[in-house]
Every structure is written in structure tokens, then in C-alpha cells.
Motif scaffolding. Structure first.
Motif, PDB file in Angstrom:
ATOM      1  N   ALA A  78       0.816  -1.206   0.000  1.00 43.26           N
ATOM      2  CA  ALA A  78       0.000   0.000   0.000  1.00 43.26           C
ATOM      3  C   ALA A  78       0.854   1.263   0.000  1.00 43.26           C
ATOM      4  CB  ALA A  78      -0.915  -0.004   1.220  1.00 43.26           C
ATOM      5  N   VAL A  79       0.415   2.263  -0.758  1.00 40.56           N
ATOM      6  CA  VAL A  79       1.065   3.567  -0.744  1.00 40.56           C
ATOM      7  C   VAL A  79       0.721   4.267   0.571  1.00 40.56           C
ATOM      8  CG1 VAL A  79       1.220   5.814  -1.881  1.00 40.56           C
ATOM      9  CG2 VAL A  79       0.941   3.739  -3.254  1.00 40.56           C
ATOM     10  N   ARG A  80       1.747   4.761   1.269  1.00 43.31           N
ATOM     11  CA  ARG A  80       1.527   5.436   2.553  1.00 43.31           C
ATOM     12  C   ARG A  80       2.258   6.768   2.592  1.00 43.31           C
ATOM     13  NH1 ARG A  80      -0.227   2.046   6.916  1.00 43.31           N
ATOM     14  NH2 ARG A  80      -0.117   3.952   8.167  1.00 43.31           N
ATOM     15  N   ASP A  81       1.695   7.718   3.349  1.00 39.30           N
ATOM     16  CA  ASP A  81       2.364   8.994   3.590  1.00 39.30           C
ATOM     17  C   ASP A  81       3.531   8.794   4.544  1.00 39.30           C
ATOM     18  OD1 ASP A  81       0.542  10.341   2.018  1.00 39.30           O
ATOM     19  OD2 ASP A  81      -0.741  10.901   3.704  1.00 39.30           O
ATOM     20  N   PHE A  82       4.633   9.475   4.258  1.00 36.36           N
ATOM     21  CA  PHE A  82       5.845   9.424   5.071  1.00 36.36           C
ATOM     22  C   PHE A  82       6.208  10.877   5.364  1.00 36.36           C
ATOM     23  CE2 PHE A  82      10.505   8.814   5.615  1.00 36.36           C
ATOM     24  CZ  PHE A  82      10.498   7.782   6.534  1.00 36.36           C
ATOM     25  N   ILE A  83       6.240  11.240   6.636  1.00 36.04           N
ATOM     26  CA  ILE A  83       6.369  12.653   7.001  1.00 36.04           C
ATOM     27  C   ILE A  83       7.640  12.897   7.804  1.00 36.04           C
ATOM     28  CG2 ILE A  83       5.301  14.562   8.264  1.00 36.04           C
ATOM     29  CD1 ILE A  83       2.601  13.333   7.620  1.00 36.04           C
ATOM     30  N   PHE A  84       8.402  13.898   7.355  1.00 33.94           N
ATOM     31  CA  PHE A  84       9.581  14.379   8.074  1.00 33.94           C
ATOM     32  C   PHE A  84       9.215  15.646   8.847  1.00 33.94           C
ATOM     33  CE2 PHE A  84      11.695  12.109   4.551  1.00 33.94           C
ATOM     34  CZ  PHE A  84      12.691  11.423   5.226  1.00 33.94           C
ATOM     35  N   ARG A  85       9.751  15.767  10.068  1.00 32.82           N
ATOM     36  CA  ARG A  85       9.576  16.999  10.838  1.00 32.82           C
ATOM     37  C   ARG A  85      10.892  17.367  11.504  1.00 32.82           C
ATOM     38  NH1 ARG A  85       5.737  18.918  15.484  1.00 32.82           N
ATOM     39  NH2 ARG A  85       5.593  16.750  16.102  1.00 32.82           N
ATOM     40  N   HIS A  86      11.326  18.601  11.293  1.00 30.04           N
ATOM     41  CA  HIS A  86      12.600  19.069  11.839  1.00 30.04           C
ATOM     42  C   HIS A  86      12.538  19.094  13.360  1.00 30.04           C
ATOM     43  CE1 HIS A  86      16.120  21.611  12.592  1.00 30.04           C
ATOM     44  NE2 HIS A  86      16.483  21.381  11.334  1.00 30.04           N
ATOM     45  N   LYS A  87      13.636  18.717  14.003  1.00 30.93           N
ATOM     46  CA  LYS A  87      13.655  18.632  15.465  1.00 30.93           C
ATOM     47  C   LYS A  87      13.375  19.983  16.121  1.00 30.93           C
ATOM     48  CE  LYS A  87      18.710  19.137  15.990  1.00 30.93           C
ATOM     49  NZ  LYS A  87      18.663  20.342  16.866  1.00 30.93           N
ATOM     50  N   ASP A  88      13.759  21.082  15.458  1.00 31.19           N
ATOM     51  CA  ASP A  88      13.528  22.406  16.034  1.00 31.19           C
ATOM     52  C   ASP A  88      12.096  22.884  15.853  1.00 31.19           C
ATOM     53  OD1 ASP A  88      16.180  22.411  16.718  1.00 31.19           O
ATOM     54  OD2 ASP A  88      16.823  23.722  15.080  1.00 31.19           O
ATOM     55  N   ALA A  89      11.292  22.136  15.096  1.00 33.66           N
ATOM     56  CA  ALA A  89       9.894  22.520  14.863  1.00 33.66           C
ATOM     57  C   ALA A  89       8.928  21.726  15.733  1.00 33.66           C
ATOM     58  CB  ALA A  89       9.540  22.326  13.395  1.00 33.66           C
ATOM     59  N   ARG A  90       9.434  20.945  16.666  1.00 34.76           N
ATOM     60  CA  ARG A  90       8.572  20.044  17.431  1.00 34.76           C
ATOM     61  C   ARG A  90       8.034  20.704  18.698  1.00 34.76           C
ATOM     62  NH1 ARG A  90      10.824  15.141  19.170  1.00 34.76           N
ATOM     63  NH2 ARG A  90       8.979  13.919  18.641  1.00 34.76           N
ATOM     64  N   GLN A  94       9.529  27.786  13.024  1.00 41.48           N
ATOM     65  CA  GLN A  94       8.515  27.535  11.996  1.00 41.48           C
ATOM     66  C   GLN A  94       9.189  26.931  10.768  1.00 41.48           C
ATOM     67  OE1 GLN A  94       5.175  27.894  12.470  1.00 41.48           O
ATOM     68  NE2 GLN A  94       5.778  28.323  14.583  1.00 41.48           N
ATOM     69  N   ILE A  95       9.374  25.611  10.809  1.00 44.61           N
ATOM     70  CA  ILE A  95       9.958  24.885   9.684  1.00 44.61           C
ATOM     71  C   ILE A  95       8.898  23.932   9.156  1.00 44.61           C
ATOM     72  CG2 ILE A  95      11.802  23.351   8.912  1.00 44.61           C
ATOM     73  CD1 ILE A  95      13.490  24.352  11.238  1.00 44.61           C
ATOM     74  N   GLU A  96       8.569  24.043   7.885  1.00 46.64           N
ATOM     75  CA  GLU A  96       7.516  23.229   7.303  1.00 46.64           C
ATOM     76  C   GLU A  96       7.888  21.746   7.289  1.00 46.64           C
ATOM     77  OE1 GLU A  96       4.454  24.023   6.127  1.00 46.64           O
ATOM     78  OE2 GLU A  96       4.756  26.048   6.923  1.00 46.64           O
ATOM     79  N   PRO A  97       6.937  20.865   7.642  1.00 45.42           N
ATOM     80  CA  PRO A  97       7.190  19.427   7.478  1.00 45.42           C
ATOM     81  C   PRO A  97       7.341  19.084   5.998  1.00 45.42           C
ATOM     82  CG  PRO A  97       5.259  19.844   8.859  1.00 45.42           C
ATOM     83  CD  PRO A  97       5.609  21.139   8.204  1.00 45.42           C
ATOM     84  N   VAL A  98       7.915  17.926   5.743  1.00 48.56           N
ATOM     85  CA  VAL A  98       8.063  17.411   4.388  1.00 48.56           C
ATOM     86  C   VAL A  98       7.282  16.104   4.300  1.00 48.56           C
ATOM     87  CG1 VAL A  98       9.673  16.477   2.680  1.00 48.56           C
ATOM     88  CG2 VAL A  98      10.313  18.478   4.036  1.00 48.56           C
ATOM     89  N   LYS A  99       6.343  16.031   3.349  1.00 50.16           N
ATOM     90  CA  LYS A  99       5.542  14.822   3.185  1.00 50.16           C
ATOM     91  C   LYS A  99       5.848  14.163   1.850  1.00 50.16           C
ATOM     92  CE  LYS A  99       1.152  14.825   1.970  1.00 50.16           C
ATOM     93  NZ  LYS A  99      -0.333  14.956   2.001  1.00 50.16           N
ATOM     94  N   LEU A 100       6.128  12.858   1.886  1.00 49.30           N
ATOM     95  CA  LEU A 100       6.334  12.069   0.682  1.00 49.30           C
ATOM     96  C   LEU A 100       5.303  10.947   0.641  1.00 49.30           C
ATOM     97  CD1 LEU A 100      10.225  11.571   0.882  1.00 49.30           C
ATOM     98  CD2 LEU A 100       8.971  13.466  -0.138  1.00 49.30           C
TER      99      LEU A 100
END
Length: 256
Positions: free
Chosen positions: A179-191, A198-204
Motif C-alpha cells: 500500500a502507498v503510505r504517507d511518510f512525514i519528516f519533521r525538523h527537530k527544532d519545529a517540534r 517555523q519549519i515546514e514538514p516534508v511529506k512524501l
């Protein structure tokens, strides 16, 4: 959500012929050599970049082969049960919301979240996938962590693959089947915290048969997750190939 930089260049027919010949490419015009020339196999790569994030993405297997590999893994892989299927979070034990297994070279073990997972011997299908990843990337791997998600309710929370036994010079190679699934990156300083930025997440979206390379220093600065997606009804198998440095493994742990 999707703010990042993508670089993608598909080779011309002449370049493809050069890659398939016995002699390597010897000349390249200035500024025309991008990520593809860093790899061993001539497949189209996409580069994803943000502050401290460096990833490469490609389709490694076509649908027919990806289907075959998925079905073979369903027959071959033996997943952990009991205490090996739990993690420790702030001293409490929780069941892992997915199935997990580890395979690799003899004597290797991977430790995280209070669990210590010994590698089972490579299966023929895992060896085939590992060798395909090595051919595509030029990197060798001695260990794989397998996560099986039965549907969109199975997930993995935010984490970084930054354990000390991992070779920092080797990327983590993530192969997705099913199955195709969303994979999300989030910068440690944005948590969290007073210094939150304010660093935008990255979604693949990780496709069936795809390969994602998480290069240094991605796991230093970015957490990643596979969140719940209730509309997904079919299973997914993810294989993260790693290179473990034996003398960095934790000692004094009983090997079962």
C-alpha cells in the motif's frame, strides 16, 4: 506541508547507452551532472532537500516484480512476538502497532526503545532486494529492519534512526512494497520547546516498489513517521537496510 526542493533529471538516450556500456562516463558538462551520476544503476532519481534534509527517491522495482517480492516476503519473513514485539517508552511497555522482524549478517543486533533485536539469517528474497539496493546505490548493507503494516491503522510514530551502532557514512535505504503510505519528516527544532521554529514538514508518498535513501545528516535533524491513515485497507511491508558497525553494538546483552 509539502515545501521542499526537488531536483530531477532524466538521462537522454545517449546517456542511457553510455551507462549500459562497459566503459563508465568520462566527461560531463559543467552543472549537468546531478544526483544520478552518484549511483551505480541508471534509474531516474529525485532529490528531496530542505534544511539539514537530504533524500533520494526512485522506483526500484516495477509493479510485476514488486508484487512478486511482496508475496515472497509474506511467505518467508518471521515476525517477532511476545516481549520482542513491545517497546519501552518512559519506563512503560507498549505493544508495537505493526509487525517487526530483523535479518542480517551473523551476530548483528539492533537496539532501540528498550528492545534488542538479533538478526536472523538472510532469506533468498531479502538477499535479492538487498543486492538490488546495493546495485542501485553503490552502498553495501549488512542488516535490515522489516516493518509490516496490516492496514492504515498500523503506524510508526516520530523517531530518528540515529542509534550509535549505525555507520553514519552509510545512508538508510528504505524499500516500500504494498500500500502507498504517507511518510512525514519533521525538523527537530519545529517540534516542541520555547525555541520552536517555523519549519515546514516534508511529506512524501512512498509507492509500491520504491526506494528512499535517507542520507547524512537527515537523521541528525529530522524526525520521520508513518501516521495513521484509516482509509488505507491493504498491507504494506517496509524494509530499511542499514550498515551496523559491530564494535559499536551494545555489550553485555544476552543473545537468544
Amino acid at each position: 506541508m509539502d515545501k521542499f526542493v526537488i531536483r530531477h533529471r532524466k538521462r537522454s538516450a545517449v546517456e542511457e547507452d553510455e551507462w549500459k556500456s562497459e566503459e563508465p562516463i568520462k566527461k560531463c558538462q559543467e552543472d549537468e551532472c546531478e544526483v544520478e551520476e552518484e549511483f551505480s544503476q541508471p534509474i531516474p532519481w529525485q532529490k528531496f532537500e530542505a534544511e539539514g534534509l537530504d533524500c533520494d527517491y526512485s522506483l526500484l522495482f516495477d509493479k510485476e516484480e514488486a508484487d512478486r517480492l511482496f508475496n515472497q516476503l509474506e511467505e518467508e519473513v518471521v515476525y517477532f512476538t511476545g516481549d520482542k514485539a513491545k517497546i519501552q517508552v518512559y519506563g512503560k511497555s507498549y505493544s508495537v502497532p505493526r509487525k517487526q522482524a530483523t535479518y542480517g549478517d551473523e551476530g548483528l543486533m539492533y537496539s532501540f526503545s528498550g528492545v534488542h533485536l538479533q538478526a536472523k539469517p538472510w532469506t533468498p528474497t531479502l538477499e535479492h532486494i538487498r543486492d538490488a539496493v546495493t546495485k542501485a546505490t553503490g552502498h553495501t548493507f549488512n542488516f535490515v529492519l522489516i516493518n509490516r503494516y496490516k492496514n492504515g491503522h498500523d503506524h510508526i510514530g516520530e523517531h530518528r534512526d540515529d542509534e550509535r551502532e549505525l555507520d553514519p557514512a552509510c545512508p538508510i535505504a528504505s524499500v516500500s512494497l504494498g500500500a502507498v503510505r504517507d511518510f512525514i519528516f519533521r525538523h527537530k527544532d519545529a517540534r516542541t520547546g520555547s525555541s520552536k521554529r517555523q519549519i515546514e514538514p516534508v511529506k512524501l508518498e512512498l509507492a509500491h516498489g520504491s526506494l528512499l535513501l535517507m542520507n547524512y545528516p537527515t537523521n541528525t535533524y529530522w524526525y520521520h513517521s508513518l501516521p495513521v491513515r484509516k482509509k488505507v485497507k491493504t498491507p504494506r511491508i517496509n524494509l530499511t537496510f542499514r550498515r551496523i558497525v559491530k564494535n559499536r553494538q551494545k555489550t553485555g546483552i544476552k543473545m537468544e
